[in-house]
Scaffold this active site. Structure first.
Site, PDB file in Angstrom:
ATOM      1  N   LYS A  13      -1.795  44.668 -23.387  1.00  0.00           N
ATOM      2  CA  LYS A  13      -0.660  45.356 -22.743  1.00  0.00           C
ATOM      3  C   LYS A  13       0.668  45.054 -23.453  1.00  0.00           C
ATOM      4  O   LYS A  13       1.425  45.958 -23.755  1.00  0.00           O
ATOM      5  CB  LYS A  13      -0.472  44.891 -21.294  1.00  0.00           C
ATOM      6  N   ARG A  88       1.162  43.812  -9.928  1.00  0.00           N
ATOM      7  CA  ARG A  88      -0.067  43.025 -10.038  1.00  0.00           C
ATOM      8  C   ARG A  88      -0.740  42.848  -8.680  1.00  0.00           C
ATOM      9  O   ARG A  88      -1.783  42.228  -8.603  1.00  0.00           O
ATOM     10  CB  ARG A  88       0.260  41.650 -10.581  1.00  0.00           C
ATOM     11  N   ARG A 127      -4.671  33.104 -29.497  1.00  0.00           N
ATOM     12  CA  ARG A 127      -3.476  33.845 -29.902  1.00  0.00           C
ATOM     13  C   ARG A 127      -2.220  32.985 -30.037  1.00  0.00           C
ATOM     14  O   ARG A 127      -2.081  31.947 -29.403  1.00  0.00           O
ATOM     15  CB  ARG A 127      -3.222  35.025 -28.960  1.00  0.00           C
ATOM     16  N   ARG A 160       1.393  30.160 -25.810  1.00  0.00           N
ATOM     17  CA  ARG A 160       1.808  30.094 -24.410  1.00  0.00           C
ATOM     18  C   ARG A 160       1.113  28.919 -23.720  1.00  0.00           C
ATOM     19  O   ARG A 160      -0.059  28.657 -23.948  1.00  0.00           O
ATOM     20  CB  ARG A 160       1.424  31.388 -23.698  1.00  0.00           C
ATOM     21  N   ARG A 171      -6.682  33.021 -14.480  1.00  0.00           N
ATOM     22  CA  ARG A 171      -5.906  34.274 -14.545  1.00  0.00           C
ATOM     23  C   ARG A 171      -6.832  35.482 -14.441  1.00  0.00           C
ATOM     24  O   ARG A 171      -6.489  36.485 -13.803  1.00  0.00           O
ATOM     25  CB  ARG A 171      -5.102  34.320 -15.857  1.00  0.00           C
TER      26      ARG A 171
HETATM   27  P1  AMP Z   1       1.761  37.733 -18.320  1.00  0.00           P
HETATM   28  O1  AMP Z   1       2.683  37.396 -19.441  1.00  0.00           O
HETATM   29  O2  AMP Z   1       1.891  39.148 -17.852  1.00  0.00           O
HETATM   30  O3  AMP Z   1       0.335  37.330 -18.598  1.00  0.00           O
HETATM   31  O4  AMP Z   1       2.229  36.831 -17.070  1.00  0.00           O
HETATM   32  C1  AMP Z   1       2.215  35.414 -17.149  1.00  0.00           C
HETATM   33  C2  AMP Z   1       2.259  34.821 -15.742  1.00  0.00           C
HETATM   34  O5  AMP Z   1       3.468  35.225 -15.082  1.00  0.00           O
HETATM   35  C3  AMP Z   1       1.150  35.269 -14.807  1.00  0.00           C
HETATM   36  O6  AMP Z   1      -0.041  34.513 -14.970  1.00  0.00           O
HETATM   37  C4  AMP Z   1       1.799  35.050 -13.440  1.00  0.00           C
HETATM   38  O7  AMP Z   1       1.824  33.692 -13.100  1.00  0.00           O
HETATM   39  C5  AMP Z   1       3.238  35.469 -13.705  1.00  0.00           C
HETATM   40  N1  AMP Z   1       3.449  36.921 -13.454  1.00  0.00           N
HETATM   41  C6  AMP Z   1       3.763  37.882 -14.370  1.00  0.00           C
HETATM   42  N2  AMP Z   1       3.897  39.083 -13.787  1.00  0.00           N
HETATM   43  C7  AMP Z   1       3.648  38.891 -12.472  1.00  0.00           C
HETATM   44  C8  AMP Z   1       3.611  39.747 -11.336  1.00  0.00           C
HETATM   45  N3  AMP Z   1       3.832  41.089 -11.452  1.00  0.00           N
HETATM   46  N4  AMP Z   1       3.306  39.215 -10.140  1.00  0.00           N
HETATM   47  C9  AMP Z   1       3.084  37.891  -9.997  1.00  0.00           C
HETATM   48  N5  AMP Z   1       3.093  37.019 -11.009  1.00  0.00           N
HETATM   49  C10 AMP Z   1       3.383  37.500 -12.245  1.00  0.00           C
END
Ligand code: AMP
Length: 213
Positions: A13, A88, A127, A160, A171
């Site tokens: 994404k 989400r 990554r 990360r 996750r």
């Molecule tokens: P991502 O970079 O999209 O994988 O997001 C990293 C982390 O941020 C996730 O594992 C969640 O802990 C938090 N996070 C990101 N977007 C959301 C969302 N829309 N709702 C809740 N937590 C989020």
């Protein structure tokens, strides 16, 4: 044009949203990036979000809805935006629908980038990203020419904190329980399409562009 990019962690994404943002001239709104910036800055939002992010759980709906509600009113969103990692949960999707309706806006495309769970674990744990320009790398599929340095700008490659196997599995489980229902929320709405995220990156990008026009 307002776009929602869906898909499990590691489906691509973020990478695709970044390229689409350039091609279509609309910003990529990644709640993950915004939350990581808040954690790094030690802001009140960051302090609240930190523990959930470290464990691979979700940050509260209230926090992320607040972030997006503010962000879409900024000038650079006037022509549209690409949501990456939001909504989400079904509650977030409902809040998004309300906030767009109140501004006479709508979602034009919801695209799910699909991928196989085991492949995702391998993808995510390998990554790294350039801290300076954001270019992505992978330990087996896309190694930098010089270890730890970006081929494009020489910036330092970082991983990360939540890209370790245990957190990734959590996750993915959170994704299946809480985020997969969002796909059902959108499916059948006329704006929903899916693309195969197991294809090569440029093929996925081409498929996305065919949908967005
Ligand atoms: P991502 O970079 O999209 O994988 O997001 C990293 C982390 O941020 C996730 O594992 C969640 O802990 C938090 N996070 C990101 N977007 C959301 C969302 N829309 N709702 C809740 N937590 C989020």
């Amino acid at each position: 044009m307002n776009v929602v990019l869906m898909g499990p962690p590691g489906a691509g994404k973020g990478t695709q949203a970044r390229e689409l943002a350039v091609k279509y001239g609309i910003p990529q709104l990644s709640t993950g990036d915004m939350l990581r910036a808040a954690v790094k800055a030690g802001s009140p939002v960051g302090l609240k979000a930190k523990a959930a992010m470290e464990s691979g759980g979700l940050v509260s709906d209230e926090i992320v809805v607040g972030i997006i509600a503010d962000r879409i009113t900024e000038a650079d969103c006037a022509k549209g935006f690409i949501l990456d990692g939001f909504p989400r949960t079904v509650a977030q999707a409902e809040s998004l629908a309300e906030m767009l309706k109140s501004r006479s806006l709508k979602i034009d495309h919801v695209i799910d980038i699909t991928a196989d769970t085991e492949a995702l674990v391998a993808r995510i744990t390998g990554r790294s990203t350039c801290a300076k320009c954001g270019e992505g790398y992978h330990d087996t599929h896309k190694k930098p020419k010089k270890a730890g340095a970006c081929d494009k700008c020489g910036g330092e490659l970082t991983r990360r904190a939540d890209d370790n196997e245990e957190t990734v599995r959590n996750r993915l489980s959170v994704y299946h329980k809480q985020t997969a229902p969002v796909i059902e929320f959108y499916r059948g709405g006329g704006t929903f399409k899916a693309v195969d995220g197991m294809e090569k990156m440029d093929k996925v990008f081409a498929a996305l562009c065919r949908i967005l026009g």
